[in-house]
Design a protein around this motif. Structure first.
Motif, short mmCIF file in Angstrom:
data_model
loop_
_atom_site.label_atom_id
_atom_site.label_comp_id
_atom_site.label_asym_id
_atom_site.label_seq_id
_atom_site.Cartn_x
_atom_site.Cartn_y
_atom_site.Cartn_z
N SER A 11 6.10 -75.41 -80.91
CA SER A 11 5.99 -73.99 -81.28
C SER A 11 6.61 -73.78 -82.66
CB SER A 11 6.70 -73.11 -80.25
OG SER A 11 8.10 -73.32 -80.32
N SER A 12 6.24 -72.70 -83.30
CA SER A 12 6.80 -72.39 -84.62
C SER A 12 8.32 -72.32 -84.56
CB SER A 12 6.25 -71.06 -85.13
OG SER A 12 4.86 -71.14 -85.30
N GLU A 13 8.83 -71.74 -83.50
CA GLU A 13 10.29 -71.61 -83.34
C GLU A 13 10.95 -72.97 -83.18
OE1 GLU A 13 8.11 -69.96 -81.21
OE2 GLU A 13 8.10 -68.12 -82.38
N ALA A 14 10.32 -73.86 -82.38
CA ALA A 14 10.89 -75.19 -82.15
C ALA A 14 10.90 -76.01 -83.44
CB ALA A 14 10.11 -75.92 -81.06
N LEU A 15 9.81 -75.94 -84.21
CA LEU A 15 9.76 -76.68 -85.48
C LEU A 15 10.78 -76.13 -86.47
CD1 LEU A 15 5.92 -77.19 -85.93
CD2 LEU A 15 7.62 -78.90 -85.26
N TYR A 16 10.92 -74.81 -86.50
CA TYR A 16 11.90 -74.20 -87.41
C TYR A 16 13.32 -74.61 -86.99
CZ TYR A 16 14.72 -70.91 -89.98
OH TYR A 16 15.68 -70.37 -90.80
N ALA A 18 14.25 -77.25 -85.39
CA ALA A 18 14.43 -78.67 -85.71
C ALA A 18 14.67 -78.86 -87.20
CB ALA A 18 13.20 -79.47 -85.27
N SER A 19 13.98 -78.08 -88.02
CA SER A 19 14.16 -78.21 -89.48
C SER A 19 15.57 -77.82 -89.90
CB SER A 19 13.13 -77.38 -90.24
OG SER A 19 13.44 -76.00 -90.16
N GLN A 20 16.20 -76.94 -89.15
CA GLN A 20 17.55 -76.49 -89.49
C GLN A 20 18.61 -77.52 -89.14
OE1 GLN A 20 17.88 -73.64 -91.41
NE2 GLN A 20 15.70 -74.11 -91.35
N GLN A 21 18.22 -78.53 -88.36
CA GLN A 21 19.16 -79.57 -87.97
C GLN A 21 19.12 -80.78 -88.91
OE1 GLN A 21 18.88 -80.53 -83.80
NE2 GLN A 21 18.49 -78.40 -83.28
N ILE A 22 18.23 -80.76 -89.89
CA ILE A 22 18.10 -81.85 -90.84
C ILE A 22 19.17 -81.71 -91.93
CG2 ILE A 22 16.59 -82.90 -92.58
CD1 ILE A 22 14.24 -81.87 -90.91
N SER A 23 19.77 -82.82 -92.30
CA SER A 23 20.77 -82.80 -93.36
C SER A 23 20.12 -82.33 -94.66
CB SER A 23 21.35 -84.20 -93.56
OG SER A 23 22.12 -84.24 -94.74
N ARG A 24 20.77 -81.46 -95.36
CA ARG A 24 20.25 -80.93 -96.62
C ARG A 24 20.14 -82.00 -97.70
NH1 ARG A 24 18.72 -78.12 -93.37
NH2 ARG A 24 19.37 -76.03 -92.88
N LYS A 25 20.79 -83.12 -97.49
CA LYS A 25 20.74 -84.22 -98.46
C LYS A 25 19.65 -85.23 -98.14
CE LYS A 25 25.70 -83.88 -99.30
NZ LYS A 25 26.98 -84.57 -99.22
N SER A 26 18.91 -84.99 -97.06
CA SER A 26 17.90 -85.94 -96.61
C SER A 26 16.74 -86.05 -97.58
CB SER A 26 17.34 -85.51 -95.25
OG SER A 26 18.33 -85.55 -94.27
N ILE A 27 16.23 -87.28 -97.66
CA ILE A 27 15.02 -87.56 -98.43
C ILE A 27 14.11 -88.38 -97.52
CG2 ILE A 27 14.04 -88.78 -100.40
CD1 ILE A 27 16.55 -88.19 -101.94
N GLY A 28 12.86 -87.97 -97.41
CA GLY A 28 11.91 -88.65 -96.54
C GLY A 28 11.40 -89.93 -97.16
N GLU A 36 12.99 -79.68 -101.52
CA GLU A 36 11.61 -79.46 -101.92
C GLU A 36 10.78 -78.95 -100.75
OE1 GLU A 36 9.62 -82.68 -104.03
OE2 GLU A 36 11.61 -83.42 -104.58
N PHE A 37 10.95 -79.57 -99.60
CA PHE A 37 10.21 -79.18 -98.40
C PHE A 37 10.53 -77.74 -98.02
CE2 PHE A 37 9.48 -79.00 -93.79
CZ PHE A 37 8.21 -79.55 -93.70
N SER A 38 11.78 -77.34 -98.22
CA SER A 38 12.23 -76.00 -97.83
C SER A 38 11.71 -74.90 -98.74
CB SER A 38 13.76 -75.94 -97.80
OG SER A 38 14.24 -76.78 -96.80
N LYS A 39 11.27 -75.26 -99.94
CA LYS A 39 10.77 -74.23 -100.85
C LYS A 39 9.60 -73.46 -100.23
CE LYS A 39 12.23 -76.42 -105.13
NZ LYS A 39 11.80 -77.11 -106.35
N ASN A 40 8.77 -74.15 -99.47
CA ASN A 40 7.64 -73.54 -98.76
C ASN A 40 7.75 -73.89 -97.28
OD1 ASN A 40 6.29 -72.48 -101.10
ND2 ASN A 40 5.75 -74.60 -101.59
N LEU A 41 8.93 -73.65 -96.71
CA LEU A 41 9.23 -74.12 -95.36
C LEU A 41 8.21 -73.63 -94.34
CD1 LEU A 41 11.09 -75.75 -93.56
CD2 LEU A 41 12.47 -73.70 -93.24
#
Length: 80
Positions: A11-16, A18-28, A36-41
């Motif tokens: 769901s949109s809520e579940a994906l959002y 999950a995205s909030q639990q990712i380290s802000r320093k992460s690089i895929g 970068e990903f968060s600019k158009n989250l």
């Protein structure tokens, strides 16, 4: 056995959430930073959700790294 649908799991809520639990320093593996990903989250999460629902999502392969241990032994990051 399983009672949740893909729509409930991704769901949109579940994906959002999950995205909030990712380290802000992460690089895929695709070299895209979380910043970068968060600019158009919302747009990126909607696209991800669409790909998951239409079975067009293709995950990046896992990156194997070796973890140095004592006595020059190296342990892989996963057991297989």
């Amino acid at each position: 056995m399983f009672e949740l649908t893909l729509e409930q799991i991704f769901s949109s809520e579940a994906l959002y959430d999950a995205s909030q639990q990712i380290s802000r320093k992460s690089i895929g593996l695709d070299e895209q930073s979380f910043k970068e990903f968060s600019k158009n989250l919302r747009q990126n999460l909607n696209e991800l959700q669409k790909e998951l629902f239409t079975s067009t999502f293709t995950p990046e392969p896992l990156k194997r790294i070796n973890i140095p241990k004592r006595r020059w032994r190296i342990t892989p990051s996963w057991p297989w």
